[in-house]
Scaffold this active site. Structure first.
Site, mmCIF file in Angstrom:
data_model
loop_
_atom_site.group_PDB
_atom_site.id
_atom_site.type_symbol
_atom_site.label_atom_id
_atom_site.label_comp_id
_atom_site.label_asym_id
_atom_site.label_seq_id
_atom_site.Cartn_x
_atom_site.Cartn_y
_atom_site.Cartn_z
ATOM 1 C CB ALA A 101 -0.979 -0.034 1.167
ATOM 2 C CB CYS A 102 0.411 4.562 1.550
ATOM 3 S SG CYS A 102 -1.118 5.005 0.697
ATOM 4 C CB SER A 103 4.585 1.605 3.681
ATOM 5 O OG SER A 103 4.114 2.491 4.673
ATOM 6 C CB SER A 154 3.983 3.871 -2.151
ATOM 7 O OG SER A 154 4.268 3.647 -3.515
#
Length: 372
Positions: A154-156, A333
């Site tokens: 995901a966003c990481s 990300s």
């Protein structure tokens, strides 16, 4: 062994959508829905949809604009999704096309050619197919040897990808790594949802990661400390996947798109993030006052401001914690990497900064870096 980030690249999609355009489409969709379902709404069987405004979006998020790969359909109240032709298997995929634009710029900045790259990690929130890996397609398009794989956190994803690149260099399984985040998120966004239709934009970023001894770039940043962290939560979720075929009646339900409970996310993620940052500063043996810049995940301006103030103990000034949300929106990300790409050229030897991501999972990743 010292590992450095020695080049960055950015690919910006061809189309822009303003808040005003999104709001006009949403409000017409809302009016159409409410009129069509008025009887059920009056009986309490359905909930009436609410209109939005550009002022609400900007106050809630700091977002004014976003880029998308395909604009057709998004602003059509009868469609409310990007429409684009399916590409043949022998044609380059959408994400590989995006990835190449960012990758070539990052390689040029790092003074690297395809012969230098022996590992490619495509690290992003969604890939448009399960296999073959987008990373292997990019490897073929660039003409690189070695190996490649996709990674989804995901966003990481971008920060986790850089950490995996660092680990590969330390282990000796790679000599120079290209980490690319082609965030093609617009198809996963529910453009009929008032609370989330404005959040995301498409973009691709890339970074070159290598040993300090091989770096020859004008701007290279030594990784002083790094740490990922995860803890499970349903508060940001998408239930889309191949298993949806097993339940055809819900295959296109709203939960197959991006969903979040924003207030819970704000309350639960932020303590995890600033504690992670504090821990990494301690691991690197530096103080917050030593930081020249904070390259934070670009999810929401209120979250960014909160984290920056918590870390610094005061309001950030000038470009200490640069914001790119207003132009790019939330790019999953890629956000912290866009900020890094656009706001690192004035840093000089000895300047220190952090790169930090946070998002679904929950997941968070933090680097402390120093210009060599």
């Amino acid at each position: 062994m010292s590992i450095v980030i020695s080049g960055t690249g950015l690919y910006t999609p061809p189309h822009q959508i303003s808040n005003d355009e999104l709001v006009e489409a949403l409000n017409q969709y809302v009016a159409n829905y409410n009129a069509k379902n008025q009887a059920a709404i009056d009986k309490g069987e359905l909930e009436e949809l609410k209109p939005s405004s550009s002022e609400f979006i900007e106050k809630a998020s700091g977002i004014k604009n976003r880029y998308v790969m395909f604009k057709d359909g998004i602003l059509d109240p009868e469609v409310m999704a990007p429409m684009f032709p399916e590409r043949a298997d022998d044609d380059i995929s959408i994400q590989a096309e995006m990835a190449l634009g960012a990758a070539k710029e990052a390689m040029a900045a790092a003074n690297k050619t395809a012969d230098d790259i022996d590992l490619i990690i495509v690290a992003c929130s969604y890939t448009q197919r399960a296999y073959p890996a987008i990373a292997i397609e990019v490897q073929q398009q660039l003409g690189c040897k070695g190996w490649a794989y996709d990674q989804l956190v995901a966003c990481s994803s971008a920060t986790f990808g850089i950490m995996n690149a660092s680990n590969a260099l330390i282990a000796g399984t790679a000599k120079t790594v290209l980490v690319i985040s082609p965030e093609f998120v617009s198809p996963q966004l529910n453009y009929g949802n008032r609370d989330s239709h404005f959040i995301f934009g498409d973009v691709a970023t890339a970074v070159v990661v290598e040993k300090e001894e091989t770096a020859s770039a004008e701007h290279a940043f030594r990784i002083l400390s790094q740490q990922p962290i995860t803890t499970f939560s349903n508060n940001i979720r998408s239930n889309f996947g191949h298993a949806n075929r097993g339940t055809p009646e819900t295959r296109f339900a709203n939960d197959k798109l991006f969903m979040q409970q924003g207030r819970k996310v704000f309350k639960e993620v932020l303590p995890m993030v600033y504690q992670l940052i504090d821990d990494q500063l301690a691991a690197a043996g530096i103080q917050a006052s030593d930081l020249k810049r904070l390259f934070l995940h670009q999810a929401n301006i209120n979250m960014n401001t909160f984290v920056a103030k918590k870390v610094l103990g005061r309001e950030p000034v000038d470009n200490e914690a640069p914001i790119i949300l207003d132009e790019f929106a939330n790019t999953a990300s890629a956000g912290s990497i866009i900020a890094f790409h656009k706001y690192h050229s004035d840093l000089v030897s000895g300047d220190k900064a952090i790169i930090c991501s946070f998002g679904a999972g929950y997941s968070a990743g933090c680097f402390v870096i120093e210009h060599i």
